[in-house]
Motif scaffolding. Structure first.
Motif, PDB file in Angstrom:
ATOM      1  N   ASP A  35       0.847  -1.186   0.000  1.00 37.90           N
ATOM      2  CA  ASP A  35       0.000   0.000   0.000  1.00 37.90           C
ATOM      3  C   ASP A  35       0.885   1.239   0.000  1.00 37.90           C
ATOM      4  N   PHE A  36       0.738   2.052  -1.020  1.00 31.54           N
ATOM      5  CA  PHE A  36       1.455   3.319  -1.088  1.00 31.54           C
ATOM      6  C   PHE A  36       0.512   4.431  -0.649  1.00 31.54           C
ATOM      7  N   ASP A  37       0.930   5.184   0.366  1.00 34.10           N
ATOM      8  CA  ASP A  37       0.132   6.280   0.887  1.00 34.10           C
ATOM      9  C   ASP A  37       0.687   7.606   0.381  1.00 34.10           C
ATOM     10  N   PHE A  38      -0.215   8.514   0.005  1.00 32.01           N
ATOM     11  CA  PHE A  38       0.164   9.826  -0.505  1.00 32.01           C
ATOM     12  C   PHE A  38      -0.041  10.874   0.584  1.00 32.01           C
ATOM     13  N   PHE A  39       0.984  11.705   0.807  1.00 32.16           N
ATOM     14  CA  PHE A  39       0.930  12.703   1.860  1.00 32.16           C
ATOM     15  C   PHE A  39       1.407  14.060   1.350  1.00 32.16           C
ATOM     16  N   ASP A  40       1.020  15.108   2.085  1.00 27.19           N
ATOM     17  CA  ASP A  40       1.599  16.421   1.832  1.00 27.19           C
ATOM     18  C   ASP A  40       3.055  16.408   2.299  1.00 27.19           C
ATOM     19  N   PRO A  41       3.940  17.170   1.663  1.00 23.73           N
ATOM     20  CA  PRO A  41       5.325  17.289   2.152  1.00 23.73           C
ATOM     21  C   PRO A  41       5.342  17.874   3.559  1.00 23.73           C
ATOM     22  N   LYS A  42       6.185  17.305   4.408  1.00 24.02           N
ATOM     23  CA  LYS A  42       6.263  17.752   5.796  1.00 24.02           C
ATOM     24  C   LYS A  42       7.712  18.031   6.183  1.00 24.02           C
ATOM     25  N   GLU A  43       7.878  18.786   7.271  1.00 23.05           N
ATOM     26  CA  GLU A  43       9.224  19.126   7.764  1.00 23.05           C
ATOM     27  C   GLU A  43      10.059  17.879   8.017  1.00 23.05           C
ATOM     28  N   ILE A  44       9.415  16.821   8.506  1.00 18.60           N
ATOM     29  CA  ILE A  44      10.134  15.596   8.837  1.00 18.60           C
ATOM     30  C   ILE A  44      10.722  14.928   7.584  1.00 18.60           C
ATOM     31  N   ASP A  45      10.222  15.316   6.411  1.00 20.55           N
ATOM     32  CA  ASP A  45      10.679  14.722   5.151  1.00 20.55           C
ATOM     33  C   ASP A  45      11.867  15.465   4.545  1.00 20.55           C
ATOM     34  N   PHE A  46      12.396  16.457   5.238  1.00 20.32           N
ATOM     35  CA  PHE A  46      13.432  17.334   4.673  1.00 20.32           C
ATOM     36  C   PHE A  46      14.597  16.544   4.084  1.00 20.32           C
TER      37      PHE A  46
END
Length: 288
Positions: A35-46
């Motif tokens: 399962d691939f989940d789509f998310f908004d970019p977040k600070e933790i993803d820097f």
């Protein structure tokens, strides 16, 4: 800009992934549902997004302020997507678009503009086209479309990312945000096959002989992302170019069999009028 509902913003995509394992006596191939989940970019993803940008820009990544570029991406969380597995860990892919005119004073955007212009200076038609749409006094806004993914990610994840990005841009324009682009510029990863070289120790080549570099297997240009070939058919302009910084050729480990690759890049300029048909073609061609 108003925040969308979670159900609208974070869909799931289920893909079958081949899991190959075994030993010398037995090979086993299993199909694993992911399962691939789509998310908004977040600070933790820097850091993960920055690493994907390094991958996108290849050996030339040191020419750009990627930290600043990453900050711009995560600084507009309602535009763009990341993909994670089971909603955890680092993103396996990302997509976003930045307004090159709004951010024209940022160091990273100046670097990218100068870089792209330099890569097409010998192609007068391409240079004039790019220079015209990137003029600071131009009323036409240009979106720098940035996207990349890990090498083992299925290409079927691309069409929904493009579709979501188009919807987000539409919502942003309705909210009077500066995302009404006339053109999009997409950076694409490409490569050519290189004939394998032979290891001197394996073939016992005398020390007096000089090891030759691999030659191009042919002149065919391949895409790392298969969807980019389809996108190129909708582009107003396509410009191939080589890296500025020296890059090593990924050589074959088995002489006389597999080919190595010589990576390169191209950029495409796409008019906004082409985007709906482009996204539709991606969905039809890639089974999304």
């Amino acid at each position: 800009m108003s925040k969308r509902k979670v159900s609208e913003r974070e869909p799931k995509l289920k893909e079958n992934v081949m899991d190959i394992s075994g030993d010398e006596d037995e090979d086993m191939t299993d199909v694993v549902d992911v399962d691939f989940d789509f998310f908004d970019p977040k600070e933790i993803d820097f850091h993960a997004i920055k690493n994907l940008l390094k991958q996108l820009f290849g050996s030339d990544h040191e020419l750009f302020n990627l930290s600043e570029l990453t900050e711009l991406i995560i600084g507009q969380p309602l535009i763009g997507s990341t993909i994670k597995v089971d909603g955890e860990g680092d993103p396996y892919a990302f997509m976003s678009v930045l307004n090159m005119h709004v951010h024209k004073d940022k160091e990273c955007m100046k670097q990218i503009k100068e870089y792209l212009l330099a890569k097409c200076k010998k192609n007068h038609a391409a240079f004039d086209k790019l220079n015209t749409i990137l003029k600071e006094d131009s009323n036409q806004h240009v979106g720098l479309l940035l996207t990349d993914r890990l090498v083992n990610m299925p290409p079927q994840t691309a069409p929904p990312m493009y579709k979501m990005l188009a919807e987000e841009i539409e919502w942003a324009v309705e909210d009077k945000e500066p995302y009404e682009f006339e053109y999009y510029i997409l950076l694409s990863k490409t490569y050519k096959e290189v004939a394998p070289t032979v290891d001197e120790e394996e073939m016992a080549i005398p020390a007096t002989h000089t090891k030759k570099k691999g030659k191009m297997a042919d002149t065919i240009l391949f895409y790392f992302h298969p969807e980019d070939e389809l996108i190129s058919r909708h582009a107003d302009l396509v410009q191939d170019f080589k890296f500025t910084q020296a890059t090593s050729v990924a050589d074959s480990k088995r002489a006389f069999q597999d080919y190595g690759i010589a990576p390169s890049r191209k950029f495409m300029i796409i008019h906004k009028s082409k985007m709906p048909a482009l996204i539709k073609n991606l969905e039809e061609a890639m089974g999304a």
